[in-house]
Design a protein around this motif. Structure first.
Motif, PDB file in Angstrom:
ATOM      1  N   LEU A   5       0.829  -1.207   0.000  1.00  0.00           N
ATOM      2  CA  LEU A   5       0.000   0.000   0.000  1.00  0.00           C
ATOM      3  C   LEU A   5       0.861   1.253   0.000  1.00  0.00           C
ATOM      4  CD1 LEU A   5      -2.788  -1.049   2.524  1.00  0.00           C
ATOM      5  CD2 LEU A   5      -3.055  -0.676   0.072  1.00  0.00           C
ATOM      6  N   LEU A   6       1.939   1.221   0.764  1.00  0.00           N
ATOM      7  CA  LEU A   6       2.858   2.359   0.793  1.00  0.00           C
ATOM      8  C   LEU A   6       3.502   2.562  -0.573  1.00  0.00           C
ATOM      9  CD1 LEU A   6       4.397   4.576   2.305  1.00  0.00           C
ATOM     10  CD2 LEU A   6       6.071   2.840   2.995  1.00  0.00           C
ATOM     11  N   LEU A   7       3.909   1.463  -1.191  1.00  0.00           N
ATOM     12  CA  LEU A   7       4.506   1.545  -2.532  1.00  0.00           C
ATOM     13  C   LEU A   7       3.499   2.093  -3.528  1.00  0.00           C
ATOM     14  CD1 LEU A   7       6.752   0.989  -4.567  1.00  0.00           C
ATOM     15  CD2 LEU A   7       5.927  -1.387  -4.706  1.00  0.00           C
ATOM     16  N   SER A   8       2.271   1.629  -3.448  1.00  0.00           N
ATOM     17  CA  SER A   8       1.228   2.096  -4.357  1.00  0.00           C
ATOM     18  C   SER A   8       0.985   3.587  -4.183  1.00  0.00           C
ATOM     19  CB  SER A   8      -0.060   1.314  -4.103  1.00  0.00           C
ATOM     20  OG  SER A   8      -1.081   1.727  -4.981  1.00  0.00           O
ATOM     21  N   ALA A   9       0.942   4.053  -2.919  1.00  0.00           N
ATOM     22  CA  ALA A   9       0.731   5.475  -2.649  1.00  0.00           C
ATOM     23  C   ALA A   9       1.892   6.310  -3.187  1.00  0.00           C
ATOM     24  CB  ALA A   9       0.567   5.702  -1.153  1.00  0.00           C
ATOM     25  N   CYS A  10       3.116   5.832  -2.991  1.00  0.00           N
ATOM     26  CA  CYS A  10       4.299   6.556  -3.476  1.00  0.00           C
ATOM     27  C   CYS A  10       4.298   6.645  -4.995  1.00  0.00           C
ATOM     28  CB  CYS A  10       5.569   5.874  -2.983  1.00  0.00           C
ATOM     29  SG  CYS A  10       5.867   6.033  -1.212  1.00  0.00           S
ATOM     30  N   LEU A  11       3.951   5.549  -5.654  1.00  0.00           N
ATOM     31  CA  LEU A  11       3.907   5.540  -7.117  1.00  0.00           C
ATOM     32  C   LEU A  11       2.836   6.487  -7.645  1.00  0.00           C
ATOM     33  CD1 LEU A  11       4.385   1.722  -7.790  1.00  0.00           C
ATOM     34  CD2 LEU A  11       5.994   3.542  -8.361  1.00  0.00           C
ATOM     35  N   SER A  12       1.701   6.539  -6.958  1.00  0.00           N
ATOM     36  CA  SER A  12       0.640   7.455  -7.394  1.00  0.00           C
ATOM     37  C   SER A  12       1.079   8.903  -7.243  1.00  0.00           C
ATOM     38  CB  SER A  12      -0.646   7.196  -6.605  1.00  0.00           C
ATOM     39  OG  SER A  12      -0.472   7.490  -5.228  1.00  0.00           O
ATOM     40  N   LEU A  13       1.780   9.206  -6.151  1.00  0.00           N
ATOM     41  CA  LEU A  13       2.289  10.572  -5.955  1.00  0.00           C
ATOM     42  C   LEU A  13       3.307  10.933  -7.031  1.00  0.00           C
ATOM     43  CD1 LEU A  13       2.730  10.874  -2.080  1.00  0.00           C
ATOM     44  CD2 LEU A  13       1.288  12.301  -3.535  1.00  0.00           C
ATOM     45  N   LEU A  14       4.229  10.023  -7.312  1.00  0.00           N
ATOM     46  CA  LEU A  14       5.229  10.277  -8.352  1.00  0.00           C
ATOM     47  C   LEU A  14       4.558  10.448  -9.713  1.00  0.00           C
ATOM     48  CD1 LEU A  14       8.015   7.734  -7.309  1.00  0.00           C
ATOM     49  CD2 LEU A  14       8.131  10.228  -7.174  1.00  0.00           C
ATOM     50  N   LEU A  70       4.256   4.815 -14.133  1.00  0.00           N
ATOM     51  CA  LEU A  70       4.248   4.809 -12.666  1.00  0.00           C
ATOM     52  C   LEU A  70       2.839   4.561 -12.131  1.00  0.00           C
ATOM     53  CD1 LEU A  70       6.606   7.851 -11.954  1.00  0.00           C
ATOM     54  CD2 LEU A  70       7.105   5.435 -11.488  1.00  0.00           C
ATOM     55  N   MET A  71       1.852   5.195 -12.747  1.00  0.00           N
ATOM     56  CA  MET A  71       0.466   5.005 -12.319  1.00  0.00           C
ATOM     57  C   MET A  71       0.016   3.568 -12.528  1.00  0.00           C
ATOM     58  SD  MET A  71      -2.980   6.489 -14.015  1.00  0.00           S
ATOM     59  CE  MET A  71      -2.744   5.274 -15.306  1.00  0.00           C
ATOM     60  N   LEU A  72       0.347   3.001 -13.683  1.00  0.00           N
ATOM     61  CA  LEU A  72      -0.059   1.630 -13.989  1.00  0.00           C
ATOM     62  C   LEU A  72       0.594   0.632 -13.043  1.00  0.00           C
ATOM     63  CD1 LEU A  72       0.058   1.740 -17.896  1.00  0.00           C
ATOM     64  CD2 LEU A  72      -1.968   1.801 -16.433  1.00  0.00           C
ATOM     65  N   VAL A  73       1.863   0.835 -12.747  1.00  0.00           N
ATOM     66  CA  VAL A  73       2.551  -0.049 -11.800  1.00  0.00           C
ATOM     67  C   VAL A  73       1.912   0.065 -10.421  1.00  0.00           C
ATOM     68  CG1 VAL A  73       4.736  -0.539 -10.629  1.00  0.00           C
ATOM     69  CG2 VAL A  73       4.728  -0.006 -13.070  1.00  0.00           C
ATOM     70  N   GLY A  74       1.589   1.301 -10.020  1.00  0.00           N
ATOM     71  CA  GLY A  74       0.939   1.512  -8.735  1.00  0.00           C
ATOM     72  C   GLY A  74      -0.410   0.817  -8.656  1.00  0.00           C
ATOM     73  N   MET A  75      -1.186   0.866  -9.738  1.00  0.00           N
ATOM     74  CA  MET A  75      -2.484   0.195  -9.767  1.00  0.00           C
ATOM     75  C   MET A  75      -2.317  -1.321  -9.715  1.00  0.00           C
ATOM     76  SD  MET A  75      -4.600   2.560 -12.509  1.00  0.00           S
ATOM     77  CE  MET A  75      -6.144   1.683 -12.264  1.00  0.00           C
ATOM     78  N   TRP A  76      -1.311  -1.812 -10.399  1.00  0.00           N
ATOM     79  CA  TRP A  76      -1.052  -3.264 -10.387  1.00  0.00           C
ATOM     80  C   TRP A  76      -0.656  -3.717  -8.990  1.00  0.00           C
ATOM     81  CZ3 TRP A  76       2.980  -6.660  -9.449  1.00  0.00           C
ATOM     82  CH2 TRP A  76       2.800  -7.964  -9.915  1.00  0.00           C
ATOM     83  N   VAL A  77       0.188  -2.928  -8.319  1.00  0.00           N
ATOM     84  CA  VAL A  77       0.582  -3.250  -6.945  1.00  0.00           C
ATOM     85  C   VAL A  77      -0.636  -3.237  -6.024  1.00  0.00           C
ATOM     86  CG1 VAL A  77       1.904  -2.415  -4.943  1.00  0.00           C
ATOM     87  CG2 VAL A  77       2.950  -2.423  -7.211  1.00  0.00           C
ATOM     88  N   ALA A  78      -1.584  -2.337  -6.310  1.00  0.00           N
ATOM     89  CA  ALA A  78      -2.793  -2.235  -5.495  1.00  0.00           C
ATOM     90  C   ALA A  78      -3.806  -3.331  -5.796  1.00  0.00           C
ATOM     91  CB  ALA A  78      -3.437  -0.874  -5.705  1.00  0.00           C
ATOM     92  N   GLY A  79      -3.500  -4.202  -6.760  1.00  0.00           N
ATOM     93  CA  GLY A  79      -4.378  -5.339  -7.043  1.00  0.00           C
ATOM     94  C   GLY A  79      -5.234  -5.207  -8.279  1.00  0.00           C
ATOM     95  N   ILE A  80      -5.080  -4.129  -9.048  1.00  0.00           N
ATOM     96  CA  ILE A  80      -5.853  -3.949 -10.275  1.00  0.00           C
ATOM     97  C   ILE A  80      -5.203  -4.738 -11.404  1.00  0.00           C
ATOM     98  CG2 ILE A  80      -6.729  -2.299 -11.966  1.00  0.00           C
ATOM     99  CD1 ILE A  80      -8.026  -2.054  -9.236  1.00  0.00           C
ATOM    100  N   ARG A  81      -5.980  -5.551 -12.087  1.00  0.00           N
ATOM    101  CA  ARG A  81      -5.499  -6.298 -13.248  1.00  0.00           C
ATOM    102  C   ARG A  81      -6.169  -5.731 -14.489  1.00  0.00           C
ATOM    103  NH1 ARG A  81      -2.448  -6.686 -10.035  1.00  0.00           N
ATOM    104  NH2 ARG A  81      -1.636  -8.529  -8.950  1.00  0.00           N
ATOM    105  N   PHE A  82      -5.373  -5.342 -15.457  1.00  0.00           N
ATOM    106  CA  PHE A  82      -5.865  -4.553 -16.584  1.00  0.00           C
ATOM    107  C   PHE A  82      -6.495  -5.376 -17.699  1.00  0.00           C
ATOM    108  CE2 PHE A  82      -1.990  -2.528 -14.826  1.00  0.00           C
ATOM    109  CZ  PHE A  82      -2.601  -1.457 -14.216  1.00  0.00           C
TER     110      PHE A  82
END
Length: 235
Positions: A5-14, A70-82
């Protein structure tokens, strides 16, 4: 899970920083070179022929591609499958942005160089690929309660973007097919640049909406998971 979750939040901010940086740079180009490049009739690609326009344009589209990744990686880390379709369309979008940064267009109405041809094909691909990616992704996000509202917003933006992409293509028909007889009243080249900028801006806003929602989901999920731990600790 807390680390993810922390990684996902950081990626979304970046991602948000990158997207805003790209938008600011493109805005600077529109204002700084308003006299050299008519924003109503000429595409953003022509900024590369004036002053520091080439470096700034390349930076803008490259950072935009980076922000998307960065956004896509963050979403994938958060459990979203495209899914395959959205993944392919996002891949085309990022690749096309990179190609547009590397290969400038030709400074004229006709495409006479390999670089110009690559730029034109990549430019056409990126304006179509992101709306299609948005529609494909929205279908998957709609099944998740945390993303359902954002899915509706993204889908609407993507549908409007498709309309703008079709309108932009229509305004460029006289340049694409010089021998095509088009009545003067239907010649939209005078507003082609404006349509392109509206489309580009809308696509940026669509990406920002996804990045902002990713940040909120990551933060809210982290808070929800901390609450039971606090209750157990105090109990």
């Amino acid at each position: 899970m807390g680390g993810f979750l922390l990684l996902s939040a950081c990626l979304s901010l970046l991602s948000l920083v990158a997207l805003v940086r790209s938008l600011v740079t493109m805005t600077y180009l529109n204002i700084h070179f308003a006299h050299e490049v008519d924003p109503f009739s000429r595409a953003v690609s022509y900024y590369v022929f004036y002053g520091d326009g080439r470096e700034e344009f390349a930076t803008s589209v490259t950072v935009l591609a980076l922000g998307t990744v960065l956004m896509l990686v963050g979403m994938w880390v958060a459990g979203i499958r495209f899914g395959g379709a959205a993944t392919a369309f996002f891949g085309i979008w990022c690749t096309s942005l990179t190609l547009c940064a590397i290969f400038p267009t030709d400074n004229g109405k006709s495409i006479v160089s390999t670089s110009g041809l690559i730029h034109q094909i990549a430019g056409a691909s990126l304006f179509v690929s992101l709306p299609l990616a948005g529609v494909s992704l929205a279908r998957r996000l709609a099944t998740d309660d945390r993303w359902a509202r954002t899915a509706r917003v993204v889908r609407r933006m993507a549908m409007v973007a498709m309309g703008l992409a079709a309108a932009y293509l229509a305004t460029r028909l006289p340049d694409i097919f010089p021998t095509l007889a088009i009545p003067g009243v239907l010649d939209g080249r005078g507003i082609s640049g404006l349509v392109q900028r509206a489309l580009f801006g809308l696509e940026m806003l669509m990406l920002m909406a996804l990045a902002m929602r990713l940040l909120r989901v990551a933060v809210s999920t982290a808070r929800e998971r901390r609450e039971p731990a606090r209750v157990e600790a105090t109990g």
